[in-house]
Design an enzyme around this catalytic site. Structure first.
Site, mmCIF file in Angstrom:
data_model
loop_
_atom_site.group_PDB
_atom_site.id
_atom_site.type_symbol
_atom_site.label_atom_id
_atom_site.label_comp_id
_atom_site.label_asym_id
_atom_site.label_seq_id
_atom_site.Cartn_x
_atom_site.Cartn_y
_atom_site.Cartn_z
ATOM 1 N N ASN A 195 -5.061 -8.004 -18.722
ATOM 2 C CA ASN A 195 -3.714 -7.835 -18.410
ATOM 3 C C ASN A 195 -3.754 -7.629 -17.051
ATOM 4 O O ASN A 195 -4.022 -6.293 -16.372
ATOM 5 C CB ASN A 195 -3.358 -6.589 -19.189
ATOM 6 C CG ASN A 195 -1.789 -6.810 -19.460
ATOM 7 O OD1 ASN A 195 -0.700 -7.003 -18.812
ATOM 8 N ND2 ASN A 195 -1.259 -6.075 -20.643
ATOM 9 N N ARG A 283 8.291 -31.935 20.898
ATOM 10 C CA ARG A 283 9.060 -30.804 21.670
ATOM 11 C C ARG A 283 9.394 -29.629 20.752
ATOM 12 O O ARG A 283 8.985 -28.453 21.374
ATOM 13 C CB ARG A 283 10.447 -31.437 22.238
ATOM 14 C CG ARG A 283 11.177 -30.324 22.958
ATOM 15 C CD ARG A 283 12.518 -30.878 23.673
ATOM 16 N NE ARG A 283 12.917 -32.196 23.073
ATOM 17 C CZ ARG A 283 14.324 -32.294 22.868
ATOM 18 N NH1 ARG A 283 15.319 -31.310 22.930
ATOM 19 N NH2 ARG A 283 14.714 -33.431 22.429
#
Length: 508
Positions: A195, A283
């Site tokens: 779990n 750019r």
């Protein structure tokens, strides 16, 4: 060696143990830390108090009382019954990461498990026994039940492990061949093995580590493309970048400036009319790569938080069994989806640079498809096709999975995270992003050589030299799959970082 003591495990710790097989040891205080909660479980078992997972069934069967004589069988049954996964096996490093994280959670002393479980998990890691864990079966709540059950089955001598040649072998044989014995489990301990969010967390920890390195490699590929395409570096100036206070953008731009420092190629066209404004893929690279860094930083924080958490259920607090929800991995599912989006977009901007490098109408003087004899040869034409196909796959994989809940366990588990499926998909996306960057690096290496006699910057020249040791320049057409695989492996092993050592400071 890494000491398992119940304290936080960091991403780098997990990578060392899971991928590089660093050793582990159980801290000297772990047995004492775990003793109190174990005593609480044993008391509840002896008294027959109604306590989820101790004296009751699981999930929608939580209202079923279990007789004392059946409670040990109950814990064994929950492990083997939940080992119901399907599909290809998980990579060894993911499974080793799971084992480490499960041991860490149990060692924190809130699970009610005995120290023999932590000792056993550490022994698997030390011996190199890797459970055979199928890829499908977890919903990310109640944790990664099926993957952890397959891993936990090996600890108790059930299921399968990975053999020396990658084959599936019975767990009992794998344990015996390494001098290990199955671990006997008692009340609550089977549930404690399965779990938690450990499969998701381990997968994402590896993905975060890898994508952080790939974002630095993406800056390397971009810097080389800036040179090869006669682009300007003015948009990367520190003063310009500072106008937007984004840490990721600043880091990416700083990398580009360092990589392109003293570049003869950049200097040769610094005042050219064509360099007034470059395409966005050049750019705006710091803006895109930088935004990706910021998102990955958030995901790192989310994963690191999970690696410091107790994600079991139920937990033992103040000597009482408390049903809690820390096994729910929604935060990790969100992080996985974000990382998948990052992979898709960073790959997309890389592929646009590749397309520009290969197109004689936009490459500023480079030959078509970077072939010295285009027409007779197709050059790197199809490498761009490969990158474009990968980008399409990455975009499809960026569809969110964290919102794909389904109701399970007769409505008891009526909201699940799908975190493990999301994490595995993200792991594949990281590998596909790496493949796209490999295409860009192969193409830009060819382009830079075609710019001779102008030379790249000292840093990018080092990268070019390292790439050329992997694969020669392209003259007449040849099979390119081997070249692409070599560059992909170079990226996976962070060969670019070694190439830059001593030339620039470590990239940010």
């Amino acid at each position: 060696m890494l000491t398992i003591d119940g304290g936080p495990v960091h991403i780098e710790d997990l990578v060392k143990v899971a991928r590089h097989r660093e050793g582990v040891m159980v801290g000297p205080s772990v047995h004492a830390t775990m003793a109190a909660s174990r005593a609480a479980v044993e008391r509840l078992d002896a008294e027959g108090v109604v306590a989820y997972g101790v004296t009751t069934g699981f999930g929608a069967l939580a209202d079923r009382a279990i007789e004392p004589a059946d409670r040990v069988a109950l814990q064994r049954a929950v492990v083997v019954s939940h080992a119901a996964g399907m599909g290809e096996r998980l990579d060894d490093e993911v499974v080793r990461g799971m084992l480490l994280l499960r041991a860490r959670t149990l060692a924190a002393g809130y699970s009610g498990a005995g120290a023999a479980l932590v000792d056993g998990l550490a022994a698997l890691l030390q011996a190199g026994v890797v459970p055979w864990v199928p890829e499908h079966g977890s919903l990310g709540a109640s944790g990664d039940l099926a993957p952890l059950a397959h891993a936990g089955s090996v600890l108790i001598g059930e299921g399968w492990a990975v053999g020396d040649a990658g084959e599936r072998v019975p767990a009992s044989d794998a344990l015996a061949s390494h001098g290990l014995a199955p671990v006997a489990i008692g009340p609550k301990e089977g549930l404690a093995l399965i779990n938690g969010t450990d499969a998701t967390a381990a997968t994402l920890a590896l993905a975060v580590h890898d994508i952080e390195a790939l974002l630095r490699a993406a800056d390397c590929a971009c810097a080389m493309s800036v040179e090869a395409l006669n682009a300007t570096t003015r948009a990367f100036d520190e003063a310009v970048i500072a106008l937007r206070p984004s840490p990721g953008q600043a880091a990416s731009a700083a990398n580009l400036r360092a990589l392109l420092r003293e570049s003869p190629l950049v200097a040769a066209h610094r005042v050219s009319h064509h360099a007034v404004q470059d395409a966005y893929s050049l750019r705006c690279a710091p803006q895109v790569h930088g935004a990706a860094r910021d998102v990955v930083g958030f995901c790192r924080t989310t994963v690191e938080r999970e690696l410091a958490s107790v994600v079991d259920n139920p937990v033992i607090l103040d000597m009482e069994v408390v049903s809690a929800g820390n096994f729910h991995a929604q935060a990790l599912a969100y992080a996985a989806d974000l990382l998948a989006s990052v992979c898709a977009d960073v790959a997309a901007i890389s592929e646009r640079r590749v397309d520009r490098l290969l197109d004689p109408a936009r490459s500023r003087g480079l030959p078509a498809f970077l072939s010295p004899e285009p027409g007779l040869n197709s050059g790197l034409m199809i490498a761009q096709y490969t990158a474009a196909a990968l980008v399409a796959a990455l975009r499809a994989a960026a569809t969110p999975l964290a919102v794909q809940s389904a109701s399970t366990s007769a409505g008891q588990e009526d909201h699940v995270s799908m975190s493990f499926e999301a994490a595995q998909r993200t792991r594949r996306s990281v590998a596909q992003l790496r493949a796209v960057l490999a295409v860009e690096l192969l193409c830009v290496a060819q382009a830079l050589e075609l710019r001779a006699p102008l030379r790249p910057a000292p840093a990018t020249q080092r990268l070019l030299g390292a790439l050329r040791r992997l694969c020669p320049p392209l003259g007449a057409d040849r099979v390119l799959a081997g070249d692409l695989a070599a560059v992909d492996g170079w990226l996976r092993d962070e060969g670019w970082a070694g190439a830059l050592a001593g030339v620039v400071e470590p990239l940010r």
